[in-house]
Design a protein around this motif. Sequence first.
Motif, PDB file in Angstrom:
ATOM      1  N   ASP A 204      -4.751   3.488   6.181  1.00  0.00           N
ATOM      2  CA  ASP A 204      -6.639   3.269   5.921  1.00  0.00           C
ATOM      3  C   ASP A 204      -6.416   1.945   4.381  1.00  0.00           C
ATOM      4  O   ASP A 204      -7.603   1.615   4.650  1.00  0.00           O
ATOM      5  CB  ASP A 204      -6.315   4.607   5.301  1.00  0.00           C
ATOM      6  N   ILE A 205      -5.537   2.047   3.597  1.00  0.00           N
ATOM      7  CA  ILE A 205      -5.735   1.415   2.644  1.00  0.00           C
ATOM      8  C   ILE A 205      -5.850  -0.193   3.136  1.00  0.00           C
ATOM      9  O   ILE A 205      -5.946  -1.441   2.933  1.00  0.00           O
ATOM     10  CB  ILE A 205      -4.939   1.399   0.750  1.00  0.00           C
ATOM     11  N   ALA A 206      -4.909  -0.513   3.823  1.00  0.00           N
ATOM     12  CA  ALA A 206      -4.143  -1.975   5.105  1.00  0.00           C
ATOM     13  C   ALA A 206      -5.673  -2.064   5.845  1.00  0.00           C
ATOM     14  O   ALA A 206      -5.984  -3.347   5.753  1.00  0.00           O
ATOM     15  CB  ALA A 206      -3.435  -1.791   6.037  1.00  0.00           C
ATOM     16  N   GLU A 207      -6.231  -1.295   5.856  1.00  0.00           N
ATOM     17  CA  GLU A 207      -7.318  -1.285   7.609  1.00  0.00           C
ATOM     18  C   GLU A 207      -9.093  -1.667   6.421  1.00  0.00           C
ATOM     19  O   GLU A 207      -9.004  -2.876   6.656  1.00  0.00           O
ATOM     20  CB  GLU A 207      -8.052   0.055   8.520  1.00  0.00           C
TER      21      GLU A 207
ATOM     22  N   ALA B 154       0.913  -1.204   0.013  1.00  0.00           N
ATOM     23  CA  ALA B 154      -0.137  -0.403   0.163  1.00  0.00           C
ATOM     24  C   ALA B 154       0.870   1.290   0.514  1.00  0.00           C
ATOM     25  O   ALA B 154       0.968   2.563  -0.664  1.00  0.00           O
ATOM     26  CB  ALA B 154      -1.207   0.411   1.103  1.00  0.00           C
ATOM     27  N   LEU B 155       1.937   1.309   0.681  1.00  0.00           N
ATOM     28  CA  LEU B 155       2.339   2.176   0.868  1.00  0.00           C
ATOM     29  C   LEU B 155       3.842   3.028  -0.330  1.00  0.00           C
ATOM     30  O   LEU B 155       3.866   3.823  -1.486  1.00  0.00           O
ATOM     31  CB  LEU B 155       3.830   2.445   2.427  1.00  0.00           C
ATOM     32  N   SER B 156       4.207   1.244  -1.223  1.00  0.00           N
ATOM     33  CA  SER B 156       4.395   1.715  -2.735  1.00  0.00           C
ATOM     34  C   SER B 156       3.713   2.628  -3.545  1.00  0.00           C
ATOM     35  O   SER B 156       3.827   3.375  -4.373  1.00  0.00           O
ATOM     36  CB  SER B 156       4.829   0.432  -2.867  1.00  0.00           C
ATOM     37  N   PHE B 157       2.493   2.653  -3.885  1.00  0.00           N
ATOM     38  CA  PHE B 157       1.020   2.496  -4.258  1.00  0.00           C
ATOM     39  C   PHE B 157       1.237   4.158  -3.664  1.00  0.00           C
ATOM     40  O   PHE B 157       0.853   5.326  -4.560  1.00  0.00           O
ATOM     41  CB  PHE B 157       0.178   1.997  -4.193  1.00  0.00           C
ATOM     42  N   MET B 158       0.173   4.354  -2.832  1.00  0.00           N
ATOM     43  CA  MET B 158       0.585   5.357  -1.917  1.00  0.00           C
ATOM     44  C   MET B 158       1.506   6.788  -1.876  1.00  0.00           C
ATOM     45  O   MET B 158       0.830   7.893  -1.379  1.00  0.00           O
ATOM     46  CB  MET B 158      -0.464   5.395  -0.981  1.00  0.00           C
ATOM     47  N   LYS B 159       2.460   6.178  -1.314  1.00  0.00           N
ATOM     48  CA  LYS B 159       3.386   6.957  -1.439  1.00  0.00           C
ATOM     49  C   LYS B 159       3.379   7.844  -0.271  1.00  0.00           C
ATOM     50  O   LYS B 159       3.408   9.327   0.217  1.00  0.00           O
ATOM     51  CB  LYS B 159       3.845   7.709  -2.776  1.00  0.00           C
ATOM     52  N   ASN B 160       2.430   6.839   1.115  1.00  0.00           N
ATOM     53  CA  ASN B 160       2.044   8.184   2.336  1.00  0.00           C
ATOM     54  C   ASN B 160       1.205   7.300   3.510  1.00  0.00           C
ATOM     55  O   ASN B 160       0.835   6.206   2.783  1.00  0.00           O
ATOM     56  CB  ASN B 160       0.489   9.565   1.285  1.00  0.00           C
ATOM     57  N   ARG B 161       2.126   7.803   4.144  1.00  0.00           N
ATOM     58  CA  ARG B 161       1.767   6.447   5.763  1.00  0.00           C
ATOM     59  C   ARG B 161       0.174   6.703   6.404  1.00  0.00           C
ATOM     60  O   ARG B 161      -0.032   5.546   5.644  1.00  0.00           O
ATOM     61  CB  ARG B 161       3.159   7.100   6.322  1.00  0.00           C
TER      62      ARG B 161
ATOM     63  N   TRP C  38      -3.467 -12.365  -2.858  1.00  0.00           N
ATOM     64  CA  TRP C  38      -5.107 -12.683  -2.544  1.00  0.00           C
ATOM     65  C   TRP C  38      -4.741 -10.999  -2.248  1.00  0.00           C
ATOM     66  O   TRP C  38      -5.706 -10.205  -2.593  1.00  0.00           O
ATOM     67  CB  TRP C  38      -6.055 -13.016  -1.963  1.00  0.00           C
ATOM     68  N   LEU C  39      -4.413 -10.750  -1.386  1.00  0.00           N
ATOM     69  CA  LEU C  39      -3.920  -9.344  -0.562  1.00  0.00           C
ATOM     70  C   LEU C  39      -3.399  -8.750  -1.783  1.00  0.00           C
ATOM     71  O   LEU C  39      -3.778  -7.387  -1.343  1.00  0.00           O
ATOM     72  CB  LEU C  39      -2.891  -9.402   0.579  1.00  0.00           C
ATOM     73  N   THR C  40      -2.618  -9.045  -2.404  1.00  0.00           N
ATOM     74  CA  THR C  40      -1.839  -8.024  -3.091  1.00  0.00           C
ATOM     75  C   THR C  40      -2.426  -7.493  -4.488  1.00  0.00           C
ATOM     76  O   THR C  40      -2.477  -6.179  -4.838  1.00  0.00           O
ATOM     77  CB  THR C  40      -0.469  -8.889  -3.817  1.00  0.00           C
ATOM     78  N   VAL C  41      -3.387  -8.465  -5.176  1.00  0.00           N
ATOM     79  CA  VAL C  41      -4.826  -7.901  -5.828  1.00  0.00           C
ATOM     80  C   VAL C  41      -5.415  -6.674  -4.864  1.00  0.00           C
ATOM     81  O   VAL C  41      -6.166  -5.424  -5.129  1.00  0.00           O
ATOM     82  CB  VAL C  41      -5.265  -8.498  -6.390  1.00  0.00           C
ATOM     83  N   ALA C  42      -6.106  -7.535  -3.813  1.00  0.00           N
ATOM     84  CA  ALA C  42      -6.773  -6.117  -2.979  1.00  0.00           C
ATOM     85  C   ALA C  42      -6.263  -4.946  -2.839  1.00  0.00           C
ATOM     86  O   ALA C  42      -7.305  -3.880  -3.025  1.00  0.00           O
ATOM     87  CB  ALA C  42      -7.205  -6.610  -1.796  1.00  0.00           C
ATOM     88  N   VAL C  43      -4.903  -5.178  -2.289  1.00  0.00           N
ATOM     89  CA  VAL C  43      -4.629  -3.406  -2.037  1.00  0.00           C
ATOM     90  C   VAL C  43      -3.698  -2.750  -3.046  1.00  0.00           C
ATOM     91  O   VAL C  43      -4.228  -2.109  -3.712  1.00  0.00           O
ATOM     92  CB  VAL C  43      -3.179  -4.105  -1.444  1.00  0.00           C
ATOM     93  N   ARG C  44      -3.928  -3.479  -4.399  1.00  0.00           N
ATOM     94  CA  ARG C  44      -3.931  -3.080  -5.708  1.00  0.00           C
ATOM     95  C   ARG C  44      -5.108  -2.168  -6.046  1.00  0.00           C
ATOM     96  O   ARG C  44      -4.506  -0.928  -6.384  1.00  0.00           O
ATOM     97  CB  ARG C  44      -2.976  -3.881  -6.793  1.00  0.00           C
TER      98      ARG C  44
END
Lengths: 381, 171
Positions: B45-48, B33-40, B70-76
Amino acid sequence: MNRQQNHDPERSGLYEALSSQFRMPEADVDWLEQKLRLRAAALVQAEEEQKNAPCTAIKQTKTDEIYGFMRRFRLIPLAACFAVCLGLMWTFKTKFPSSEVSTVSENITEITATDTTSHTTDTTTHTTFTHSTHTTTTDRTTASDVATQTTISLNGTEDTVTETLAADLPDTPVPETEADTELASVTLTTKDSTQQSSKTTASTTQTSASEISDTTEETVQTTLAQPESGRWIEVESKSVKPGELASCHVWIDGDPDLEAYGFQVYFVFSAENGNTALPVFTWYPDVWELDESYSSSDFSPSFRGNTEKDWASIIWVSVNGLKPIQERTGVATLYFQIPDDVPAGTVFRIIADPLSDSAYVKKDLTSGKLPVIGGQLTVTN
Amino acid sequence: MAAGREHTMLHSDPADAFSAFYRKHIQFVYAIALSFMKNRQDAEDIAEDVFLQLLESGQTFPDDTQARAWLTVAVRNRCRNHLKNWLRSRRAEPEEMEQIPAPEQSAELKEVMNAILRLPERYRLPLLLYAVEGYSVKETAAILHINESTVRTRVQRARAIIKKETEVDDA
């Protein structure tokens, strides 16, 4: 983490140190866990409540399913277009009863042919539906020779229906010349609903048959230009005015031999006229709506341009969806708000980079080369 | 449930099962999530959201690799939607996106991290999982549903890009 550590000799030092940067602080992990536990408890309670009201639950589920299905396949805009079409057809039918309708102009066939050729490489679903009728007669006093012929053209496919409606026609004089004939023309141009931009043009006119070709030519002119033969991607070049919300089309015609996974779009400010001010411009991500599998996987909406380097990499949008670029066809539209104070002669370049490799583009741009396919917006007064 | 398969969320107490699963995978989800959002903050929030999605779906997995896939796809997907909405609302200045406040970050580390974050996704994720997170090539390939040779190639290219970018920046 339950992962096996790899033994890559290069994975040491810097990369290993980086792993700590991608860690969530323990306090946040605990806090989030507490939140999720509460949520899990709430879910269990909600499930219990749902069991007590099975009928409502089923109804709700079905509604959700239908709506979800429509949303998933983007049928809502399509359904809206369909409703508009039906409405227009109903209006047309009401205004021009079948007894007044007859014959088909040969011009329609020609028009349809022209329109079809313009869609050979523009692979977005462009459907032009032309329904044109007008009345002619050979006998001023009787209606016995009046025939009704209707031609419906759908992308070059013709279907002609002829029927005689002499019995239904009133025994009144009908116009003698073509100039007096009544013509009703309804033209609908519908773009693929996945682009989330449907355009419906309806025109009901009273005109002579000779004007038919003019009307249709206008329709054809609004059709987008096509990519050059053999190119899988093309970016539009056009003139824009200061303050204008300029649209720029990107055509994509997936090539089976193409090895690229996607493409990126760069918006480059080119200070060709010696302008040193960095323009502030915005963009709208409608390009993401190319098709159902289109999604932006990477972007950097930062303003990194300056006057030292003659580039400003504003956006890059990768298309790395489920559907490979080889199978991807269509038209994406980028929107740019051109600032008010941009002097005439300023050129904004739009680069589509099939390599998806920002570093190379950046390097080449700083050296003044444009190695990838692109279009440009030239500011004119 | 297939016989002989250990389901990662199979526990006597569902709450304990979920906690165990969460503890096991939260850092993995957060890193992506951090690699996408670039913001902690957004990454948290995404992880939640992703774990909530998992809770609501009642999804179970035969093994950790499939769970991570599954988690990778969901996060992406979550990140993409989030970014899409963010772009539409433009609630924050673009510059903020690249700022990842992190203490004890050397200049070199910061430069490489930013270079990783700027990579296209197809290079960034393999590099993140393999080089940064330390998954094997085989595991990375299984998580991302790509060939092992593709993982190697992309990691190699990602490194080359980072090297070039950092060199260009130095120049």
